[in-house]
Write a protein that holds these residues in place. Sequence first.
Motif, PDB file in Angstrom:
ATOM      1  N   GLY A 254      37.834  33.948  50.827  1.00 20.52           N
ATOM      2  CA  GLY A 254      37.638  33.453  49.470  1.00 20.52           C
ATOM      3  C   GLY A 254      36.541  34.177  48.714  1.00 20.52           C
ATOM      4  N   PHE A 255      35.425  34.474  49.380  1.00 18.79           N
ATOM      5  CA  PHE A 255      34.316  35.146  48.706  1.00 18.79           C
ATOM      6  C   PHE A 255      34.714  36.563  48.312  1.00 18.79           C
ATOM      7  CE2 PHE A 255      30.584  37.897  48.706  1.00 18.79           C
ATOM      8  CZ  PHE A 255      29.733  37.220  47.840  1.00 18.79           C
ATOM      9  N   ARG A 256      35.316  37.305  49.247  1.00 19.96           N
ATOM     10  CA  ARG A 256      35.696  38.683  48.945  1.00 19.96           C
ATOM     11  C   ARG A 256      36.778  38.738  47.876  1.00 19.96           C
ATOM     12  NH1 ARG A 256      38.160  41.117  53.235  1.00 19.96           N
ATOM     13  NH2 ARG A 256      38.232  43.025  51.995  1.00 19.96           N
ATOM     14  N   ASP A 257      37.720  37.801  47.905  1.00 22.21           N
ATOM     15  CA  ASP A 257      38.746  37.763  46.864  1.00 22.21           C
ATOM     16  C   ASP A 257      38.110  37.535  45.493  1.00 22.21           C
ATOM     17  OD1 ASP A 257      40.661  38.184  48.761  1.00 22.21           O
ATOM     18  OD2 ASP A 257      41.442  36.132  48.756  1.00 22.21           O
ATOM     19  N   ALA A 258      37.146  36.606  45.423  1.00 20.46           N
ATOM     20  CA  ALA A 258      36.460  36.319  44.155  1.00 20.46           C
ATOM     21  C   ALA A 258      35.632  37.526  43.707  1.00 20.46           C
ATOM     22  CB  ALA A 258      35.556  35.089  44.313  1.00 20.46           C
ATOM     23  N   LEU A 259      35.028  38.241  44.664  1.00 20.06           N
ATOM     24  CA  LEU A 259      34.260  39.442  44.345  1.00 20.06           C
ATOM     25  C   LEU A 259      35.177  40.535  43.804  1.00 20.06           C
ATOM     26  CD1 LEU A 259      31.594  41.065  44.471  1.00 20.06           C
ATOM     27  CD2 LEU A 259      32.097  41.528  46.879  1.00 20.06           C
ATOM     28  N   ALA A 260      36.343  40.724  44.429  1.00 21.52           N
ATOM     29  CA  ALA A 260      37.286  41.741  43.962  1.00 21.52           C
ATOM     30  C   ALA A 260      37.794  41.410  42.559  1.00 21.52           C
ATOM     31  CB  ALA A 260      38.452  41.858  44.939  1.00 21.52           C
ATOM     32  N   ARG A 261      38.065  40.114  42.297  1.00 21.02           N
ATOM     33  CA  ARG A 261      38.489  39.726  40.946  1.00 21.02           C
ATOM     34  C   ARG A 261      37.376  39.980  39.933  1.00 21.02           C
ATOM     35  NH1 ARG A 261      40.044  34.892  43.723  1.00 21.02           N
ATOM     36  NH2 ARG A 261      42.204  35.073  44.451  1.00 21.02           N
ATOM     37  N   SER A 262      36.137  39.778  40.346  1.00 18.26           N
ATOM     38  CA  SER A 262      34.996  40.023  39.468  1.00 18.26           C
ATOM     39  C   SER A 262      34.921  41.494  39.086  1.00 18.26           C
ATOM     40  CB  SER A 262      33.705  39.588  40.173  1.00 18.26           C
ATOM     41  OG  SER A 262      32.590  39.701  39.329  1.00 18.26           O
ATOM     42  N   CYS A 263      35.226  42.369  40.039  1.00 17.12           N
ATOM     43  CA  CYS A 263      35.242  43.806  39.758  1.00 17.12           C
ATOM     44  C   CYS A 263      36.463  44.200  38.933  1.00 17.12           C
ATOM     45  CB  CYS A 263      35.231  44.601  41.060  1.00 17.12           C
ATOM     46  SG  CYS A 263      33.678  44.544  41.973  1.00 17.12           S
ATOM     47  N   ALA A 264      37.599  43.570  39.225  1.00 18.51           N
ATOM     48  CA  ALA A 264      38.855  43.951  38.577  1.00 18.51           C
ATOM     49  C   ALA A 264      38.909  43.533  37.113  1.00 18.51           C
ATOM     50  CB  ALA A 264      40.039  43.355  39.334  1.00 18.51           C
ATOM     51  N   GLY A 265      38.156  42.495  36.758  1.00 16.36           N
ATOM     52  CA  GLY A 265      38.119  42.069  35.361  1.00 16.36           C
ATOM     53  C   GLY A 265      39.248  41.161  34.949  1.00 16.36           C
ATOM     54  N   GLU A 266      40.016  40.670  35.918  1.00 17.60           N
ATOM     55  CA  GLU A 266      41.117  39.745  35.599  1.00 17.60           C
ATOM     56  C   GLU A 266      41.103  38.597  36.596  1.00 17.60           C
ATOM     57  OE1 GLU A 266      44.801  41.803  35.499  1.00 17.60           O
ATOM     58  OE2 GLU A 266      44.155  43.224  33.962  1.00 17.60           O
ATOM     59  N   PRO A 267      41.084  37.355  36.112  1.00 15.17           N
ATOM     60  CA  PRO A 267      40.895  36.950  34.703  1.00 15.17           C
ATOM     61  C   PRO A 267      39.472  37.240  34.233  1.00 15.17           C
ATOM     62  CG  PRO A 267      40.790  35.037  36.125  1.00 15.17           C
ATOM     63  CD  PRO A 267      41.155  36.183  37.017  1.00 15.17           C
ATOM     64  N   GLY A 268      39.213  36.982  32.962  1.00 14.09           N
ATOM     65  CA  GLY A 268      37.926  37.347  32.378  1.00 14.09           C
ATOM     66  C   GLY A 268      36.794  36.446  32.814  1.00 14.09           C
ATOM     67  N   GLY A 269      35.611  36.745  32.294  1.00 12.31           N
ATOM     68  CA  GLY A 269      34.423  35.996  32.643  1.00 12.31           C
ATOM     69  C   GLY A 269      34.184  34.813  31.730  1.00 12.31           C
ATOM     70  N   VAL A 270      33.137  34.072  32.040  1.00 13.87           N
ATOM     71  CA  VAL A 270      32.726  32.936  31.212  1.00 13.87           C
ATOM     72  C   VAL A 270      32.418  33.403  29.792  1.00 13.87           C
ATOM     73  CG1 VAL A 270      30.908  31.207  30.896  1.00 13.87           C
ATOM     74  CG2 VAL A 270      31.863  31.620  33.173  1.00 13.87           C
ATOM     75  N   HIS A 271      31.772  34.544  29.672  1.00 15.20           N
ATOM     76  CA  HIS A 271      31.467  35.153  28.373  1.00 15.20           C
ATOM     77  C   HIS A 271      32.153  36.515  28.308  1.00 15.20           C
ATOM     78  CE1 HIS A 271      28.267  32.134  28.074  1.00 15.20           C
ATOM     79  NE2 HIS A 271      27.879  32.511  29.277  1.00 15.20           N
ATOM     80  N   ASP A 272      32.528  36.950  27.116  1.00 14.50           N
ATOM     81  CA  ASP A 272      33.061  38.308  27.011  1.00 14.50           C
ATOM     82  C   ASP A 272      31.905  39.277  26.765  1.00 14.50           C
ATOM     83  OD1 ASP A 272      32.509  38.431  24.207  1.00 14.50           O
ATOM     84  OD2 ASP A 272      34.477  37.604  23.734  1.00 14.50           O
ATOM     85  N   VAL A 273      32.196  40.566  26.865  1.00 19.79           N
ATOM     86  CA  VAL A 273      31.142  41.586  26.775  1.00 19.79           C
ATOM     87  C   VAL A 273      30.483  41.561  25.401  1.00 19.79           C
ATOM     88  CG1 VAL A 273      30.703  44.072  26.775  1.00 19.79           C
ATOM     89  CG2 VAL A 273      32.115  43.074  28.559  1.00 19.79           C
ATOM     90  N   ASP A 274      31.251  41.316  24.354  1.00 13.54           N
ATOM     91  CA  ASP A 274      30.653  41.269  23.013  1.00 13.54           C
ATOM     92  C   ASP A 274      29.616  40.145  22.923  1.00 13.54           C
ATOM     93  OD1 ASP A 274      32.156  43.392  22.163  1.00 13.54           O
ATOM     94  OD2 ASP A 274      33.749  42.148  21.295  1.00 13.54           O
ATOM     95  N   GLU A 275      29.917  38.991  23.501  1.00 13.44           N
ATOM     96  CA  GLU A 275      28.954  37.892  23.510  1.00 13.44           C
ATOM     97  C   GLU A 275      27.683  38.289  24.259  1.00 13.44           C
ATOM     98  OE1 GLU A 275      30.447  33.665  24.210  1.00 13.44           O
ATOM     99  OE2 GLU A 275      32.120  34.876  24.952  1.00 13.44           O
ATOM    100  N   LEU A 276      27.869  38.940  25.411  1.00 10.65           N
ATOM    101  CA  LEU A 276      26.722  39.326  26.225  1.00 10.65           C
ATOM    102  C   LEU A 276      25.860  40.355  25.498  1.00 10.65           C
ATOM    103  CD1 LEU A 276      28.517  39.601  29.677  1.00 10.65           C
ATOM    104  CD2 LEU A 276      26.892  37.822  28.982  1.00 10.65           C
ATOM    105  N   GLN A 277      26.488  41.331  24.851  1.00 10.55           N
ATOM    106  CA  GLN A 277      25.716  42.321  24.113  1.00 10.55           C
ATOM    107  C   GLN A 277      24.964  41.684  22.951  1.00 10.55           C
ATOM    108  OE1 GLN A 277      28.987  45.202  23.510  1.00 10.55           O
ATOM    109  NE2 GLN A 277      27.697  46.695  24.560  1.00 10.55           N
TER     110      GLN A 277
END
Length: 490
Positions: A254-277
């Motif tokens: 489960g942890f590695r799957d979640a890490l791979a999804r975090s790298c893959a960018g799908e689905p997106g994050g809590v905030h989008d990059v424009d919000e973070l910038q």
Amino acid sequence: MNRIALPHPSPTALRTLQDRLARSALAEESRVRQPAPFVTWFADARERSGLRVDRVDLDGLENWERDPRTGALRHSSGGFFAIDGLDVRFPSGPVPHWQQPIIHQPEVGVLGLLAKEFDGVLHFLMQAKVEPGNRNHLQLSPTVQATRSNYLRLHKGRAVPYLGYFQERTRHRVVADVLQSEQGAWFYRKRNRNIVIEVTEDIAVEEDFRWMTLGEIHRLLAVEDIVNMDTRTTLSCLPLAGGGLDVLLDTGDGFRDALARSCAGEPGGVHDVDELQSWITEHRAQNDLTTRPVPLVELRDWHSSPERVSHTSGRFFSVIGVNVSAGTREVRGWSQPMLEPHGTGVIAVLVKQIDGVLHILLRASVEPGYVDGVELSPTVQFTPESVPPGAALPRFVDDVLSAPPERTRFACLLSEEGGRFHHALNRYLVVEAEGDAESMEDRDFRWVTLDQLSTLLRHSHYLNVQARTLVACLHSLLAPRRPGGEALGL
């Protein structure tokens, strides 16, 4: 030992750089015929180096001068770096005013990695390099790790090997190329060019250099004091994200799957990059920290003597002097001042699976040496020995230090840059957070994905050097955990 079966390389399977980087990250062994196993090669390099470091008084440093008016330490050539005094005012910060010594090194250094494909797998040309500040002397460095003064040969020593590949970039593929900061608490606006170049031509490999896969380097990240800071920051700038990591999804971990999804960018994050910038820009716009130079000998609460410069409380760091001799460096002997931290730091990120995607909790932090005033730092970044009695500890310290072993996904003692800092050690940690994710955010903290960090790392001055180290450490967790130094005899 069970090994990951890598698909046979083909134009379809290796259609993108991300695919190729993922394949290299999963490769546990080099495809290059090596003259000796890693442990033998590394031990031989240590023996050849003949490094010796002796403490000396600051007033006894050869080719260094103290300004008779300010006490600043400068090299007689006018190059390399200087130790100056800095006055810092930060009205909205926890400490509104302080003074300190700081390293002033306006020139831009080169941290360069050469990449080349062997048997369908990307390899990186790594260097076994000694630095005077390394506790264990020898660590794994990028192909090129040089200041401008080094590669202009102000030291009148040998030329820097392989430097030409990074000066004549048009003949090769540029994989990554970005200016990044160093420690904002110790350097004043210091920047290095983090650059990765892929070559196709044959390269003569010198004896202290070795081709390694990302997987091999990642395994060594879990070994104390082997992979140096400059390698870690350069690795973090590799675009190890996107669809190339599909092979790591749905593994049952489960942890590695979640890490791979975090790298893959799908689905997106809590905030989008424009919000973070926008969040980072807001912090920079409202930042009220100001600095001005002051004489080193007049720093409040600092004592300057012929031997050293140190804080009257015994906390923080001292400026010391060393004489160095080394057989495998461009110059065989030199003297220099160094910053010696007092205590071992704790640098950690809290991570959490949010909708099946691993998120990393980062802080918008202010340090006096940042070019843009604010950069993203780890969740926790402090040195316990430097906290004054009765002062409040940083937020989330208890969450990190009291976490049970099953929630600590990465833990390793690593050195900071050994060319300027003497035995600067930090314990790097990745810890799974408990509790409600939303309640952990406030004005200074945001949850981000690794894909978003990869996007930000294409640009300068978004992540500080400690956060970049932890990006590299998180990437190292994508492959199944294997023995690191034990298997290599380290």
